[in-house]
Design an enzyme around this catalytic site. Structure first.
Site, PDB file in Angstrom:
ATOM      1  N   CYS B 163       0.962  -1.303  -0.064  1.00 46.36           N
ATOM      2  CA  CYS B 163       0.082  -0.027   0.024  1.00 46.36           C
ATOM      3  C   CYS B 163       0.835   1.274  -0.164  1.00 46.36           C
ATOM      4  O   CYS B 163       0.416   2.307  -0.193  1.00 46.36           O
ATOM      5  CB  CYS B 163      -0.747  -0.016   1.164  1.00 46.36           C
ATOM      6  SG  CYS B 163      -1.740  -1.555   1.403  1.00 46.36           S
ATOM      7  N   HIS B 295      -3.695   7.657   5.548  1.00 47.41           N
ATOM      8  CA  HIS B 295      -3.888   6.222   4.891  1.00 47.41           C
ATOM      9  C   HIS B 295      -5.326   5.922   4.738  1.00 47.41           C
ATOM     10  O   HIS B 295      -5.730   5.295   4.103  1.00 47.41           O
ATOM     11  CB  HIS B 295      -2.982   5.398   5.400  1.00 47.41           C
ATOM     12  CG  HIS B 295      -2.695   4.007   4.831  1.00 47.41           C
ATOM     13  ND1 HIS B 295      -2.399   4.144   3.609  1.00 47.41           N
ATOM     14  CD2 HIS B 295      -2.570   2.989   5.323  1.00 47.41           C
ATOM     15  CE1 HIS B 295      -2.299   2.731   3.098  1.00 47.41           C
ATOM     16  NE2 HIS B 295      -2.504   2.060   4.264  1.00 47.41           N
ATOM     17  N   GLU B 306      -3.166   5.452  13.175  1.00 44.85           N
ATOM     18  CA  GLU B 306      -2.972   6.882  12.350  1.00 44.85           C
ATOM     19  C   GLU B 306      -3.315   7.906  13.126  1.00 44.85           C
ATOM     20  O   GLU B 306      -2.726   8.948  13.110  1.00 44.85           O
ATOM     21  CB  GLU B 306      -3.542   6.702  11.093  1.00 44.85           C
ATOM     22  CG  GLU B 306      -3.254   7.871  10.333  1.00 44.85           C
ATOM     23  CD  GLU B 306      -3.510   7.781   8.679  1.00 44.85           C
ATOM     24  OE1 GLU B 306      -4.532   6.842   8.387  1.00 44.85           O
ATOM     25  OE2 GLU B 306      -3.082   8.338   7.995  1.00 44.85           O
ATOM     26  N   LYS B 327     -10.118   7.256   0.132  1.00 44.79           N
ATOM     27  CA  LYS B 327     -10.222   5.946  -0.083  1.00 44.79           C
ATOM     28  C   LYS B 327     -11.708   5.650   0.216  1.00 44.79           C
ATOM     29  O   LYS B 327     -12.299   4.625  -0.428  1.00 44.79           O
ATOM     30  CB  LYS B 327      -9.543   4.943   1.026  1.00 44.79           C
ATOM     31  CG  LYS B 327      -8.132   4.824   0.535  1.00 44.79           C
ATOM     32  CD  LYS B 327      -7.355   3.708   1.648  1.00 44.79           C
ATOM     33  CE  LYS B 327      -5.822   3.889   1.165  1.00 44.79           C
ATOM     34  NZ  LYS B 327      -5.164   4.849   1.628  1.00 44.79           N
ATOM     35  N   HIS B 332      -9.480   1.442  -2.070  1.00 48.08           N
ATOM     36  CA  HIS B 332      -8.045   1.397  -1.769  1.00 48.08           C
ATOM     37  C   HIS B 332      -7.324   0.852  -2.958  1.00 48.08           C
ATOM     38  O   HIS B 332      -7.412  -0.364  -3.154  1.00 48.08           O
ATOM     39  CB  HIS B 332      -8.030   0.374  -0.562  1.00 48.08           C
ATOM     40  CG  HIS B 332      -6.360   0.547  -0.045  1.00 48.08           C
ATOM     41  ND1 HIS B 332      -5.247   0.686  -0.675  1.00 48.08           N
ATOM     42  CD2 HIS B 332      -5.881   0.033   1.227  1.00 48.08           C
ATOM     43  CE1 HIS B 332      -4.259   1.045  -0.035  1.00 48.08           C
ATOM     44  NE2 HIS B 332      -4.714   0.487   1.257  1.00 48.08           N
ATOM     45  N   PHE B 391       1.413  -2.802   4.634  1.00 48.42           N
ATOM     46  CA  PHE B 391       1.533  -4.239   5.250  1.00 48.42           C
ATOM     47  C   PHE B 391       2.869  -4.550   4.959  1.00 48.42           C
ATOM     48  O   PHE B 391       3.709  -4.132   3.920  1.00 48.42           O
ATOM     49  CB  PHE B 391       0.610  -5.205   4.078  1.00 48.42           C
ATOM     50  CG  PHE B 391      -0.656  -5.561   4.730  1.00 48.42           C
ATOM     51  CD1 PHE B 391      -1.301  -4.794   5.906  1.00 48.42           C
ATOM     52  CD2 PHE B 391      -1.279  -6.344   4.139  1.00 48.42           C
ATOM     53  CE1 PHE B 391      -2.594  -5.051   6.285  1.00 48.42           C
ATOM     54  CE2 PHE B 391      -2.702  -6.848   4.476  1.00 48.42           C
ATOM     55  CZ  PHE B 391      -3.169  -5.975   5.482  1.00 48.42           C
TER      56      PHE B 391
END
Lengths: 86, 404
Positions: B163, B295, B306, B327, B332, B391
């Site tokens: 990501c 994010h 976050e 998103k 995403h 990830f």
């Protein structure tokens, strides 16, 4: 049959927790057994494969889903219910 | 000598629209690009929604020979790059070509090509596949085709950090120009994982939502995938100024960190180090930042981490910030997501319009920031950050400032 469901579920959880089956008490939570979030997702998958059931589990809302993961015992009861419905 | 780096062109295609302008219009209006997925075997999935690009006809854009070589993720990248180059008005003279390159992010690469061809050999029992399967599925196919189409002969490669791929890619492009290695870079990212195998794999992690992406909303229940691409023209500032380019924004800072802790769970300290690092690298004070493109995946783990990271880095200034997750609108885009999200940062700087977090229903005490719920907000913004926390624990944050 219900005993065998219980033993099979406990065996799956024990494997994820890297414990002997005898060390997994029914009252224990997964956290107490040292099963982290990835371990839980793996256990859910292993249970689905073992019993050929679909478990309604979303890692974002573990408390909200119909599948009660608050203890080993609650998981056994939930799996027994799913197996009975299948 | 350290060079300054500016953005002089942008191109995109997403579930919000087939161009950068259309995507930005969608963001401005808080449009929901997430819809019912349409592809073969979708009925065998438990997740059936996504930010899928609809009404896209490859034959309208590409020749038959190109389609044989371009996986969908390459098609998106090529179109976005074309739009960005056109908008920038840049002319690649022969002297400039070798000082120009392409760095794109992707995670799945030609996943659709893999999925289709695995189906042919495993499910349908075919013993032969098309000769172009490998050049079509390789992760660097998009960057290579963009390089070939524009004849750019400088540094060209692909970055794959899940990501964070696009942010890492754009960070490398920024560094190269800043260091004087190159003068112009086409950079961003592209992704197209919306196919049976792509979604089936994600279902396994149990982090996907069946109904909507609701970042920072107390009733969130997971992420929703999207597809598409965005590509930018990064250019050395003096050269852009000399040719009278329309400068969209300045890239001032970039930082990367690794959590070195867990393969999927986010880590607050890693996020903080990347955020603080981007500020330091860009010579920015905390109160310079007016907007953060989060994010914001809509997973419980990300949102909480976050928001904590932003609160701890920004302290008292956190309450003055706006932080939204686009998103919620386009899904995403995994390896392409940072690129499409940089558009929202540029819009905030140029137009003072902050893209909203749509599908937001209920305040979450763990996310006590202005998350721009549902409707765009207006504010004068001088500097922005764009977060990406992948990830694998890989974090990459980019800092932009208004055009000089």
């Amino acid at each position: 049959m219900s005993d065998s469901v219980k033993l099979r579920v406990i065996a799956i959880i024990a494997e994820q927790a890297m414990l002997d089956v005898a060390e997994v008490s029914e009252s224990a939570t997964l956290e107490e057994l040292g099963v982290d979030s990835l371990g839980l997702v793996e256990a859910v998958f292993a249970i689905e494969e073992e019993f050929d059931v679909q478990i309604p589990f979303n890692a974002n809302e573990p408390g909200d889903s119909d599948f009660d993961i608050s203890s080993v015992k609650s998981i056994v009861i939930a799996v027994e219910k799913l197996v009975a419905e299948a | 000598m350290v060079k300054r780096v500016v953005i002089t062109g942008q191109g995109a295609i997403s579930a919000l629209g087939h161009s950068a302008d259309a995507t930005l219009n969608g963001m401005r209006e808080g449009k929901l690009g997430i819809s019912k997925l349409e592809f073969r075997d979708v009925e065998r999935l438990s997740i059936q929604i996504g930010g899928q690009i609809k009404n896209f006809d490859a034959e309208h854009h590409f020749t038959r020979q190109q389609i044989l070589l371009f996986d969908r993720f390459t098609q998106f990248a090529v179109l976005a790059a074309q739009e960005a180059v056109h908008q920038s008005g840049i002319v690649f003279t022969s002297e400039l070509l070798e000082k120009s390159g392409v760095i794109l992010g992707t995670s799945g690469g030609g996943l659709q090509t893999q999925d289709e061809n695995f189906r042919l050999v495993y499910e349908e029992g075919k013993n032969r596949v098309h000769p172009f399967v490998v050049p079509r599925l390789m992760n660097n196919a998009a960057a290579s085709h963009v390089s070939m189409i524009h004849n750019l002969t400088g540094p060209t490669f692909t970055v794959a950090t899940a990501c964070a791929s696009s942010n890492h890619a754009m960070g490398q492009a920024f560094h190269m120009i800043r260091a004087g290695m190159t003068e112009v870079m086409l950079t961003g990212g592209s992704e197209s994982m919306l196919c049976f195998g792509g979604i089936k794999a994600w279902e396994g992690l149990r982090v996907m939502s069946k109904d909507a992406c609701r970042p920072f909303s107390a009733d969130r229940n997971g992420m929703v995938q999207g597809e598409g691409a965005a590509v930018f023209v990064f250019e050395e500032f003096e050269r852009a100024k000399a040719r009278g380019a329309n400068i969209l924004a300045e890239v001032v800072g970039f930082a990367m960190s690794s959590d070195a802790s867990d393969i999927v769970m986010p880590n607050k300290d890693g996020a903080k180090r990347a955020i603080a690092g981007a500020l330091r690298d860009g010579g920015l004070n905390l109160d310079d930042i007016g907007y953060i493109n989060a994010h914001g995946t809509g997973t419980t783990a990300n949102d909480k981490t976050e928001c904590q990271a932003v609160n701890e880095v920004f302290g008292d200034h956190a309450k003055n910030l706006r932080m939204s997750s686009t998103k919620s609108m386009h899904g995403h885009l995994i390896g392409g997501t940072g690129a499409v999200e940089l558009l929202a940062c540029i819009m905030a700087l140029r137009e003072g319009v902050i893209a909203p977090t749509v599908s937001h229903r209920k305040e979450d005490p763990n996310c006590n920031l202005n998350v721009v719920p549902n409707v765009a907000q207006e504010a004068k913004i001088n500097a922005t950050l764009s977060n990406a926390f992948a990830f694998g624990g890989l974090n990459a944050v980019i800092a932009l400032r208004s055009a000089p």
